[in-house]
Write an enzyme that holds these catalytic residues in place. Structure first.
Site, PDB file in Angstrom:
ATOM      1  N   HIS B 166      18.432  27.640  -1.947  1.00  0.00           N
ATOM      2  CA  HIS B 166      17.383  27.965  -0.878  1.00  0.00           C
ATOM      3  C   HIS B 166      17.304  29.471  -1.042  1.00  0.00           C
ATOM      4  O   HIS B 166      16.469  29.765  -0.713  1.00  0.00           O
ATOM      5  CB  HIS B 166      18.169  27.791   0.661  1.00  0.00           C
ATOM      6  CG  HIS B 166      18.374  26.930   0.995  1.00  0.00           C
ATOM      7  ND1 HIS B 166      20.371  26.917   0.662  1.00  0.00           N
ATOM      8  CD2 HIS B 166      18.897  26.014   1.519  1.00  0.00           C
ATOM      9  CE1 HIS B 166      20.174  26.136   0.768  1.00  0.00           C
ATOM     10  NE2 HIS B 166      19.392  25.177   1.969  1.00  0.00           N
TER      11      HIS B 166
HETATM   12  S1  FES Z   1      20.676  29.715  -0.316  1.00  0.00           S
HETATM   13 FE1  FES Z   1      21.165  28.629   0.634  1.00  0.00          FE
HETATM   14  S2  FES Z   1      23.301  28.516  -0.166  1.00  0.00           S
HETATM   15 FE2  FES Z   1      22.318  29.893  -1.353  1.00  0.00          FE
END
Ligand code: FES
Lengths: 426, 201
Positions: B166
């Site tokens: 993410h």
């Molecule tokens: S940014 Fe969501 S798990 Fe690393």
């Protein structure tokens, strides 16, 4: 709708059973004589289609479990063995894997049907709530099933989703360790997911029975949103619904077969044909397509706890629809404004799904945030507000009237147009 | 209590409950006591069913591992497995150390060191993140503090780590700089048993 029973036992055996355990009477009253509105269209066939898919999933699942081994050392290979060595194993596994996608296609259509025709409104609130519970159970079952092949996507999907609970303050970490049975996703996790993946479908069957029971008490909704008032508004379940559902099921089965035989891996991820590796996360992990809109909402909020709350809230809000919607008019056919917002919402959810599959970079992030905001605006602001500002179209006085006037006006007209003709009153 | 509705076998003399009295009777006492005992029994029986899911004795057995780092050179990283999790050992280049040291604490999203060797509120300076006495080494659990993915090394805006899941970005001291992750990556209990061996755990 629950009139007196019309079941007449004809043979001695039927009478003997009927006075002891009247199951045939229940079946007759529920699926043969049961009166349904005469104007149901094909969007009402998805309940039957969902029952069919549920049966397919349970049957294929039970036989797959005869060959699958829920141990992280051999799970991946046992799935490959099913694909290569077990007689018809490829067919059964592809049926089961694609069956879950079919399940979600059908359930999303079924839910949007409910939203369009106001199926959640009084007196069907409990039925709607049972439906949302079924949706949650389906999501849990599908998620745990996807972990079982123990490929890269299985492992990392399980890691990300179980880590959602670590966002809970104080107890979060304890909960994740409890879910994993260790300090990371591993063999204990796989074992318990298999056990629960086998259990949950039977809980789904139980809730489905309640869900069907509920609509046998309140009666089905129909495209006019006007409750049946006389005998001429209804037809018996058999043959009318039985035949219509059968046609729809055959059409759906063809659609299913197209994926099954021509695109069996189209809805999956190639990464899941790589053995799970706890040291390497695939560069681009995404959940199965049916979770994408919710995944997009999770990522839209730039805070761990906030994202998790938003994602759960996007489903929890569905429980409150019967009370958020202030409009007295049930069917969108007579709600000119709601009808527009309904379709905007459908596009909104599809776009959320699209961005959920994109990497979280650049303008995608902002787009996802706007779509997420609109998702909640739709339910929390537009829904209650429409009840006050919308001027509904005049509704027909009965289903029969709506159906007959439609045919009088030369067909092709919607019930809405028919109802709007001048000699009708609202 | 519907003692007046159903025939009862309790003799009148044995403190038969008077339906109009607000005084608790002997029977009320037994009903409440039995109910309370049943609740305790059910809760007690439920606990084994819940607790069996917690990490078992073999998972809890705290293993520590020794890692030989004699072959490592500046700019190299290795990943080892510790308690089912990846642990990054990075031999940082002088530039990387410099970049991490020159970052003011006010630029950090999480100003706490998250180092199991130190106080729980030690500030996230580079000294507090690097391996004890060997500032060129960074030893940390390679798990993104967002939702648990393994970030990729020498990537992202700070040339530290980048999480593909993410989009969390970590600097060369493994500190979260932007993205959804809330905390710096965890430094496990670490010690140098000799110049070339790191003990983790
Ligand atoms: S940014 Fe969501 S798990 Fe690393």
């Amino acid at each position: 709708m629950q009139g007196t029973s019309e079941y007449q036992p004809r043979t001695g055996i039927e009478r003997w059973i009927d006075s002891r355990m009247p199951l045939p009477r229940l079946m007759y009253d529920s699926f043969i004589a049961y009166p349904i509105p005469r104007n149901l269209n094909y969007s009402y066939a998805f309940g039957a289609i969902l029952s069919l898919v549920l049966v397919v999933q349970i049957l294929t699942g039970v036989v797959l479990a005869m060959h699958y081994a829920a141990n992280s050392a051999i799970a991946f290979n046992s799935v490959e063995q099913i694909m290569r060595d077990v007689n018809y194993g490829w067919l059964l596994r592809y049926m089961h894997a694609n069956g879950s996608s079919m399940f979600f296609i059908a359930v999303y259509i079924h839910m949007f049907r409910g939203l369009y025709y106001g199926s959640y409104k009084a007196p069907r609130e409990i039925q709607w709530i049972l439906g949302v519970i079924l949706f949650l159970l389906m999501m849990a079952t599908a998620f745990m099933g996807y972990v079982l092949p123990w490929g890269q996507m299985s492992f990392w999907g399980a890691t990300v989703i179980t880590n959602l609970f670590s966002a809970i303050p104080l107890v979060g970490e304890g909960i994740t360790h409890w879910l994993w049975g260790g300090f990371a996703v591993g063999n204990p996790t796989l074992n318990r997911f298999f056990s629960l993946h086998y259990l949950l479908p039977f809980m789904i069957v139980g809730v489905v029975i309640l869900h069907v029971w509920a609509f046998h008490v309140t009666g089905q909704t129909n495209p006019t949103g006007v409750e049946p008032k006389s005998r001429s508004d209804v037809v018996p379940f058999t043959p009318h619904a039985t035949m219509k559902d059968a046609v729809a099921m055959v059409a759906f089965a063809l659609f299913f077969a197209w994926f099954l035989f021509y695109l069996p891996n189209y809805l999956g991820h190639p990464d899941n044909y790589t053995l799970a590796n706890p040291l390497v996360t695939p560069p681009h992990i995404v959940p199965e397509w049916y979770f994408l809109p919710f995944y997009a909402i999770l990522r839209a909020i730039p805070s761990k706890l906030g994202g998790v709350i938003a994602m759960f809230a996007s489903i929890i809000v569905l429980f409150f629809l019967p009370w958020l919607d202030r409009s007295k008019v049930q069917s969108a056919a007579y709600r000119p404004l709601y009808r527009i917002f309904f379709w905007i919402f459908v596009v909104n959810v599809i776009c959320l799904g699209y961005f959920g599959a994109k990497p979280p970079e650049g303008w995608y992030v902002l787009a996802t945030q706007l779509l997420t905001a609109y998702y909640f605006v739709h339910f929390l602001i537009i829904f209650p507000l429409l009840g006050y500002i919308e001027k509904p179209r005049p509704r027909p006085t009965s289903i029969t009237e709506a159906v007959l006037s439609k045919h009088k006006s030369g067909g092709g007209g919607t019930p809405a147009e028919a109802a709007a003709s001048p000699e009708r009153r609202g | 209590m519907s003692a007046n509705t159903y025939p009862t076998t309790v003799p009148d003399s044995a403190a038969a409950p008077d339906p109009h009295s607000s005084e608790p009777s002997r029977r009320d006492f037994f009903v409440i006591a039995t109910g309370a005992a049943a609740v305790v029994a059910v809760a007690g029986l439920a606990w084994p069913f819940i607790d069996q899911m917690n990490p078992d004795a073999s998972a809890l057995a705290l293993a520590s591992i020794d890692v030989d780092i004699s072959a490592m050179e500046a700019g190299q990283s290795i990943t080892v497995m510790w308690r089912g999790k990846p642990v990054f050992i990075r031999y940082r280049t002088p530039e990387e150390v410099e970049a991490a040291k020159n970052t003011p604490l006010s630029d950090l999203k999480d100003p706490i060191a998250r180092n199991d060797n130190l106080d729980s509120n030690a500030p996230a300076t580079d000294e507090n993140r690097a391996a004890p006495g060997r500032e060129e080494f960074l030893v940390m659990v390679g798990i993104c503090t967002h939702l648990g993915c393994v970030p990729m090394g020498e990537a992202g805006d700070y040339n530290g780590w980048f999480c593909p899941c993410h989009g969390s970005v970590y600097d060369t001291a493994g500190r979260i700089r932007h993205g959804p992750a809330p905390e710096n990556m965890l430094i496990p209990t670490t010690a140098f048993s000799d110049d070339n061996t790191i003990t983790i755990g």
